[in-house]
Design an enzyme around this catalytic site. Sequence first.
Site, short mmCIF file in Angstrom:
data_model
loop_
_atom_site.label_atom_id
_atom_site.label_comp_id
_atom_site.label_asym_id
_atom_site.label_seq_id
_atom_site.Cartn_x
_atom_site.Cartn_y
_atom_site.Cartn_z
N CYS A 31 -46.78 25.62 9.44
CA CYS A 31 -48.07 25.67 10.15
C CYS A 31 -48.82 24.33 10.05
CB CYS A 31 -48.92 26.81 9.61
SG CYS A 31 -49.74 26.41 8.08
N CYS A 45 -57.52 26.82 4.94
CA CYS A 45 -57.06 26.73 6.33
C CYS A 45 -57.73 27.86 7.12
CB CYS A 45 -55.54 26.91 6.37
SG CYS A 45 -55.07 28.53 5.70
N HIS A 98 -53.31 33.59 -2.01
CA HIS A 98 -52.79 33.32 -3.35
C HIS A 98 -53.72 32.39 -4.13
CE1 HIS A 98 -48.44 34.61 -2.24
NE2 HIS A 98 -49.14 35.60 -2.76
N SER A 139 -49.05 29.79 -5.21
CA SER A 139 -49.37 29.31 -3.86
C SER A 139 -48.27 28.38 -3.39
CB SER A 139 -50.72 28.57 -3.89
OG SER A 139 -50.85 27.78 -2.74
N SER A 140 -47.53 28.83 -2.38
CA SER A 140 -46.39 28.05 -1.90
C SER A 140 -46.83 26.69 -1.38
CB SER A 140 -45.67 28.82 -0.79
OG SER A 140 -44.70 28.02 -0.18
N ASN A 141 -47.85 26.67 -0.52
CA ASN A 141 -48.20 25.38 0.09
C ASN A 141 -48.74 24.40 -0.94
OD1 ASN A 141 -51.33 24.87 0.71
ND2 ASN A 141 -50.94 27.08 0.68
N THR A 183 -43.99 29.70 6.69
CA THR A 183 -44.95 28.76 7.28
C THR A 183 -45.39 27.65 6.33
OG1 THR A 183 -46.74 30.21 6.58
CG2 THR A 183 -45.94 30.48 8.84
N GLU A 228 -44.87 36.37 1.98
CA GLU A 228 -44.68 36.16 3.43
C GLU A 228 -43.24 36.44 3.84
OE1 GLU A 228 -46.04 32.35 5.08
OE2 GLU A 228 -44.42 32.50 6.55
N HIS A 278 -50.67 37.06 4.16
CA HIS A 278 -49.24 36.74 4.17
C HIS A 278 -48.42 37.64 5.07
CE1 HIS A 278 -51.00 35.90 0.15
NE2 HIS A 278 -50.62 34.71 0.50
S1 SF4 Z 1 -49.79 30.24 7.89
FE1 SF4 Z 1 -50.87 28.31 7.57
S2 SF4 Z 1 -52.86 28.66 8.58
FE2 SF4 Z 1 -51.95 30.66 8.19
S3 SF4 Z 1 -52.71 31.33 6.19
FE3 SF4 Z 1 -50.73 30.35 5.85
S4 SF4 Z 1 -51.28 28.23 5.36
FE4 SF4 Z 1 -53.06 29.13 6.36
#
Ligand code: SF4
Length: 314
Positions: free
Chosen positions: A199, A17, A46, A228-230, A169, A131, A79
């Site tokens: 995000c 991203c 991460h 890695s959370s996402n 996020t 974060e 983060h």
């Molecule tokens: S908040 Fe979203 S755009 Fe920013 S580093 Fe994390 S995943 Fe990437």
Amino acid sequence: MPEISSRIDLIAPRGYCAGVDRAIETVERALDELSPPVYVRGEIVHNRHVVDTLTARGAIFVATEQEVPEGATIILSAHGVAPEVHANCAARRLRVIDATCPLVSKVHAEVRRYATRGATVLLVGHTDHDEVIGTSGEAPDQVIVVEDVEQARTVEVTDPNNVALTTQTTLSLDDTTEIVQILHERFPALLMPPNGDICYATQNRQDAVKSAVAAGADLVLVVGSQNSSNSNRMVEVGRAAGAEAYLIENVDSVDPDWLTGKRRVALTAGASAPEVLVREVADLLAGRGFDRTGSDTPSAEGVIFALPREVRVP
Ligand code: SF4
């Protein structure tokens, strides 16, 4: 071997991203342009591969600012960190380059704004994620982390009429929706940012997984690190949509048994995972007879964040 019609679909958007791009480029430029040593507090993003690559280039990763010699350069990770960390850096006269993603900084600003109004700030997220630790630190006496539906039902606040909500996020919108609903019912005057905090990159990558499963993917492979959370949320979204889904660090993590009988494999990556790792997995599956389809362009989201001024080209 898969059947003739089996295929691997590189779904998009996937991978880096804008915040991760910015953080990695910040370290690379600092290594190129500043006098060594360059210290980095925590994993800049991460992902193990990214950290190993930057380490090989000379970056020194440390757990806290206290490990950095006085007067040296320190880069803060994407983060974000608590104000206390900035204070510690100042006390050690460190030269700070802040690579916090601007979308994380936005959540920090929200917490400060709500805290100034005297509100209890409910922060939906995972307590031990970097974060959340950083965001909570903006108002440690007023922030309460809410991790799940159960905590949303039971959390106690000082004044139910002065409560605000922010989120990490990188959560799943589907999971967060139920928590937010419960908190709204319990605290009707709940203050929250109009567009939420999850995000664009998190949302877009989850949506792409859902679309792939809706289009027939029966296996989803998400390249990303365990912390890695996402990336973890993308796996959950894939499973919730009805596919088998796994988080893989790299090509070596692929279990051949997962591929047995699969017709359509959706391959993607979390926001901190480099494309080179995705290509290695794609090559492995192509070598096992899967037709390769999908997008060669990992992301065309058009979001770019300016680099920190300390490493910006004049
Ligand atoms: S908040 Fe979203 S755009 Fe920013 S580093 Fe994390 S995943 Fe990437």
